[in-house]
Design an enzyme around this catalytic site. Structure first.
Site, short mmCIF file in Angstrom:
data_model
loop_
_atom_site.label_atom_id
_atom_site.label_comp_id
_atom_site.label_asym_id
_atom_site.label_seq_id
_atom_site.Cartn_x
_atom_site.Cartn_y
_atom_site.Cartn_z
N GLU A 1 0.95 -1.06 0.02
CA GLU A 1 0.02 0.12 -0.17
C GLU A 1 0.78 1.19 0.13
O GLU A 1 1.85 1.18 0.75
CB GLU A 1 -1.08 -0.27 1.20
CG GLU A 1 -1.75 1.14 1.39
CD GLU A 1 -3.12 0.98 2.26
OE1 GLU A 1 -3.61 -0.07 2.15
OE2 GLU A 1 -3.18 1.93 2.96
N THR B 1 -3.98 5.00 -1.58
CA THR B 1 -4.87 5.34 -0.60
C THR B 1 -5.54 6.90 -1.37
O THR B 1 -5.00 7.35 -2.20
CB THR B 1 -4.42 5.84 0.72
OG1 THR B 1 -3.49 6.78 0.45
CG2 THR B 1 -3.72 4.67 1.35
N ALA C 1 -6.71 11.89 3.06
CA ALA C 1 -6.40 11.43 4.69
C ALA C 1 -7.65 11.85 5.28
O ALA C 1 -8.35 12.75 5.03
CB ALA C 1 -5.21 12.30 5.26
N ARG D 1 -15.80 4.49 3.38
CA ARG D 1 -16.54 5.88 3.47
C ARG D 1 -15.64 6.99 3.85
O ARG D 1 -16.05 8.13 3.60
CB ARG D 1 -17.47 5.43 5.29
CG ARG D 1 -18.20 6.39 5.43
CD ARG D 1 -18.78 6.42 6.86
NE ARG D 1 -17.77 6.80 7.93
CZ ARG D 1 -17.69 6.69 9.25
NH1 ARG D 1 -18.72 6.33 9.66
NH2 ARG D 1 -16.45 6.82 9.90
N TYR E 1 -12.77 -4.50 10.13
CA TYR E 1 -11.89 -4.27 11.31
C TYR E 1 -12.22 -5.42 12.34
O TYR E 1 -13.34 -5.49 12.74
CB TYR E 1 -12.97 -3.00 11.77
CG TYR E 1 -12.75 -1.75 10.90
CD1 TYR E 1 -11.56 -1.00 10.92
CD2 TYR E 1 -13.74 -1.90 9.89
CE1 TYR E 1 -11.69 0.04 10.10
CE2 TYR E 1 -13.63 -0.70 8.84
CZ TYR E 1 -12.70 0.27 9.12
OH TYR E 1 -12.62 1.06 7.91
N HIS F 1 -15.27 -1.56 14.36
CA HIS F 1 -14.68 -0.32 13.74
C HIS F 1 -14.76 0.40 15.22
O HIS F 1 -16.00 0.27 16.04
CB HIS F 1 -15.67 0.10 12.79
CG HIS F 1 -15.56 1.63 12.18
ND1 HIS F 1 -16.07 2.61 12.82
CD2 HIS F 1 -14.42 1.93 11.23
CE1 HIS F 1 -15.56 3.66 11.94
NE2 HIS F 1 -14.79 3.39 11.30
N GLN G 1 -8.06 -3.99 8.72
CA GLN G 1 -7.39 -2.98 9.42
C GLN G 1 -6.30 -3.67 9.93
O GLN G 1 -6.41 -4.83 10.42
CB GLN G 1 -8.22 -2.60 10.63
CG GLN G 1 -7.75 -1.27 11.43
CD GLN G 1 -7.14 -0.01 10.82
OE1 GLN G 1 -6.20 -0.14 9.91
NE2 GLN G 1 -7.95 1.01 10.99
N GLN H 1 5.34 6.31 14.22
CA GLN H 1 4.14 5.40 13.51
C GLN H 1 3.68 4.78 14.77
O GLN H 1 2.25 4.62 14.73
CB GLN H 1 4.98 4.09 12.90
CG GLN H 1 4.89 4.31 11.47
CD GLN H 1 5.38 3.01 10.78
OE1 GLN H 1 6.59 2.72 11.11
NE2 GLN H 1 4.79 2.43 9.85
P1 FAD Z 1 -18.56 1.68 6.56
O1 FAD Z 1 -18.36 0.61 6.14
O2 FAD Z 1 -19.43 2.78 6.24
O3 FAD Z 1 -18.63 1.87 8.31
C1 FAD Z 1 -18.10 2.85 8.90
C2 FAD Z 1 -18.98 2.78 10.38
O4 FAD Z 1 -20.50 2.84 10.17
C3 FAD Z 1 -18.97 1.71 10.94
O5 FAD Z 1 -18.96 1.65 12.46
C4 FAD Z 1 -20.15 0.45 10.66
O6 FAD Z 1 -20.48 -0.38 11.74
C5 FAD Z 1 -21.35 1.40 10.62
N1 FAD Z 1 -22.33 1.50 9.58
C6 FAD Z 1 -21.93 0.83 8.33
N2 FAD Z 1 -23.10 0.69 7.74
C7 FAD Z 1 -24.16 1.20 8.57
C8 FAD Z 1 -25.52 1.28 8.44
N3 FAD Z 1 -26.30 1.16 7.25
N4 FAD Z 1 -26.35 1.95 9.53
C9 FAD Z 1 -25.63 2.26 10.46
N5 FAD Z 1 -24.23 2.30 10.72
C10 FAD Z 1 -23.71 1.52 9.78
N6 FAD Z 1 -9.42 6.56 4.69
C11 FAD Z 1 -9.04 7.20 4.00
O7 FAD Z 1 -9.53 8.36 4.13
N7 FAD Z 1 -8.62 7.07 2.93
C12 FAD Z 1 -8.19 5.71 2.60
O8 FAD Z 1 -7.58 5.51 1.45
C13 FAD Z 1 -8.16 4.77 3.51
N8 FAD Z 1 -8.09 3.37 3.27
C14 FAD Z 1 -8.43 2.41 4.05
C15 FAD Z 1 -7.93 1.04 3.83
C16 FAD Z 1 -8.36 -0.01 4.80
C17 FAD Z 1 -7.92 -1.47 4.50
C18 FAD Z 1 -9.03 0.32 6.02
C19 FAD Z 1 -9.31 -0.70 6.88
C20 FAD Z 1 -9.47 1.84 6.32
C21 FAD Z 1 -9.03 2.65 5.42
N9 FAD Z 1 -9.39 4.24 5.75
C22 FAD Z 1 -9.26 4.99 4.68
C23 FAD Z 1 -10.00 4.52 6.80
C24 FAD Z 1 -11.58 4.32 6.55
O9 FAD Z 1 -12.08 5.50 5.61
C25 FAD Z 1 -12.31 4.56 8.12
O10 FAD Z 1 -11.88 3.66 8.93
C26 FAD Z 1 -13.77 5.05 8.23
O11 FAD Z 1 -14.08 5.40 9.26
C27 FAD Z 1 -14.70 3.75 7.87
O12 FAD Z 1 -14.78 3.37 6.58
P2 FAD Z 1 -15.62 2.24 6.29
O13 FAD Z 1 -15.46 2.14 4.48
O14 FAD Z 1 -15.18 1.05 6.85
O15 FAD Z 1 -17.13 2.68 6.52
#
Ligand code: FAD
Length: 290
Positions: free
Chosen positions: A17, A48, A51, A107, A145, A149, A176, A212
């Site tokens: 990554e 990515t 941020a 998200r 996660y 999460h 994660q 880090q």
């Molecule tokens: P979601 O899947 O939408 O989940 C977010 C939260 O909402 C969770 O607590 C979930 O339980 C809850 N939720 C989901 N669906 C619903 C629903 N229908 N109703 C109510 N609650 C719900 N961030 C960046 O800015 N740029 C990146 O490039 C980036 N890369 C990443 C790569 C990896 C492998 C990982 C693990 C994380 C990365 N992140 C990145 C961080 C990520 O954007 C954050 O962790 C963010 O807070 C959650 O994103 P998600 O896509 O998992 O969200």
């Protein structure tokens, strides 16, 4: 090449990554990092998107560089909550034009704006996944996660939403970071019970310096085993020793995962080709994608 095809193979594969530059003046440096990383021949490289949920104007450029210049399949991250549907669709179109077939749909972190969520715009990753699916023939990944999460009320609640996200059209998941493989193995059992059957790629972070380490501690919810804490305590003030110990710890985690049947591991290489190179060298008889 689609990542779902890579993950179907039984052979051991490793991916890396990277993050994009913050400004155009750093674009050449990151291009150089891509080139060095590509020499290791990872099975794919991810890039990515911004941020803390922000957007990034260079993610598509770097994905293009990875795939069309260095000939390594690219996985472009894309976040949605800080964007409009219009902006997200324009990025999807740019990815299509560059023949990027793989998107990690995220998200992003919730913006602090008072007007969030905006009606008609994105709130969760599953909505982005639905849109990408409608927009073309992409291989779509999602984040997961193993320790839950940080915003979720419980791991069970998080898993219920994860199931909905996968059903919306995820072809694979990336975890994660975690520092105790037992956490990943337990998570896999929970996914099995939830009938989540897409490949789940473990994400491993080599921790090679104390900055880090501080970032990881601030990521609430990441359990740090005693064995890991002891290494950091002992070597935090000796940069070269910390680097070596961090590389060894990540290598050991990967070897244990492979020994327990995991074929594919994603490494959070953080634009450090030297660290990635050291891990690949440690695994030279295990990973032979050369
Ligand atoms: P979601 O899947 O939408 O989940 C977010 C939260 O909402 C969770 O607590 C979930 O339980 C809850 N939720 C989901 N669906 C619903 C629903 N229908 N109703 C109510 N609650 C719900 N961030 C960046 O800015 N740029 C990146 O490039 C980036 N890369 C990443 C790569 C990896 C492998 C990982 C693990 C994380 C990365 N992140 C990145 C961080 C990520 O954007 C954050 O962790 C963010 O807070 C959650 O994103 P998600 O896509 O998992 O969200």
């Amino acid at each position: 090449m689609k990542i779902s095809d890579i993950l179907q193979k039984d052979e051991v594969s490793l991916s890396c990554e990277l993050f994009p530059p913050k400004s155009g003046s750093q674009l050449e440096n990151v291009r150089e990092v891509v080139k060095e990383m590509a020499r290791l021949k990872p099975s794919y490289m991810s890039i990515t998107y911004g941020a803390a949920g922000g957007t990034s104007e260079y993610t598509v450029d770097i994905a293009d560089e990875i795939q069309n210049v260095n000939r390594i399949p690219a996985l472009a991250h894309l976040t949605c909550v800080s964007s409009t549907r219009k902006k997200v669709h324009s990025v999807i179109e740019q990815l299509k034009e560059a023949n990027i077939e793989n998107i990690l749909a995220l998200r992003g972190d919730i913006p602090s704006r008072a007007d969030f969520p905006v009606p008609g715009q994105y709130r969760y990753a599953y909505e982005l996944i639905e849109d990408i699916k409608r927009s073309g023939d992409f291989c779509i990944g999602g984040a997961c996660y193993p320790e839950g999460h940080p915003e979720a009320g419980s791991v069970g609640e998080d898993l219920a939403y994860l199931k909905e996200k996968v059903d919306a059209g995820c072809d694979f998941l990336t975890t994660q970071m975690f520092f105790d493989n037992g956490i990943y193995y337990n998570f896999m059992y929970r996914l099995l019970k939830k009938n989540i059957s897409v490949p789940v790629v473990p994400g491993i972070m080599p921790v090679t310096n104390s900055i880090q380490m501080k970032k990881i501690i601030s990521l609430s919810g990441t359990m740090l085993p005693m064995r890991f804490r002891a290494i950091v305590e002992r070597f935090a003030d000796e940069p070269a020793a910390m680097r070596q110990a961090g590389i060894a710890y990540a290598t050991e985690q990967i070897i244990d995962l492979v020994a327990n049947g995991v074929s594919h591991v994603h490494i959070y290489t953080m634009n450090k080709p030297d660290v990635a190179g050291a891990i690949f060298a440690n695994l030279s008889e295990i990973y032979q994608h050369r």
